[in-house]
Design a protein around this motif. Sequence first.
Motif, PDB file in Angstrom:
ATOM      1  N   GLU A   1      -3.060   5.549  -5.192  1.00  0.00           N
ATOM      2  CA  GLU A   1      -2.573   4.139  -4.618  1.00  0.00           C
ATOM      3  C   GLU A   1      -3.956   3.849  -3.450  1.00  0.00           C
ATOM      4  OE1 GLU A   1       0.961   4.441  -2.317  1.00  0.00           O
ATOM      5  OE2 GLU A   1       2.173   4.620  -4.018  1.00  0.00           O
ATOM      6  N   ALA A   2      -4.637   4.815  -3.003  1.00  0.00           N
ATOM      7  CA  ALA A   2      -5.712   4.479  -2.218  1.00  0.00           C
ATOM      8  C   ALA A   2      -6.736   3.975  -2.980  1.00  0.00           C
ATOM      9  CB  ALA A   2      -6.144   5.593  -1.424  1.00  0.00           C
TER      10      ALA A   2
ATOM     11  N   ALA B   1      -6.187   0.455  -4.104  1.00  0.00           N
ATOM     12  CA  ALA B   1      -6.313  -0.588  -2.802  1.00  0.00           C
ATOM     13  C   ALA B   1      -7.721  -0.459  -2.290  1.00  0.00           C
ATOM     14  CB  ALA B   1      -5.441   0.050  -1.662  1.00  0.00           C
TER      15      ALA B   1
ATOM     16  N   LYS C   1      -9.299   1.906  -0.719  1.00  0.00           N
ATOM     17  CA  LYS C   1      -9.582   2.486   0.367  1.00  0.00           C
ATOM     18  C   LYS C   1     -10.225   4.003   0.367  1.00  0.00           C
ATOM     19  CE  LYS C   1      -5.583   0.195   2.562  1.00  0.00           C
ATOM     20  NZ  LYS C   1      -4.122   0.526   2.969  1.00  0.00           N
TER      21      LYS C   1
END
Length: 63
Positions: A33-34, A37, A39
Motif C-alpha cells: 500500500e505504501a 501511495a 510513500k
Amino acid sequence: MTKRYRVALHAHAAAEVYVEAENVTEANRLALEAVAAGKAKVHRITADQWTPVSTSDMSRPLG
C-alpha cells in the motif's frame, strides 16, 4: 562438462519500506500500500545489481 542454463533476471526497481504491523502478512500488505501511495523509497537498479530469480538446466533431458 558445461551445461546450458536459462536464467531469468529481475531488475526494474526495488523499494524499501518500514512498517509497524502485527504479523508478516499485514507488514507485506502495508508495504504494498505504501508503494502504491508513493510513500516508499524506490530505488532504480543499475545493471550490476541484477538478481537471478529463476535458473533452469537446459541440458537436462525432458521426460
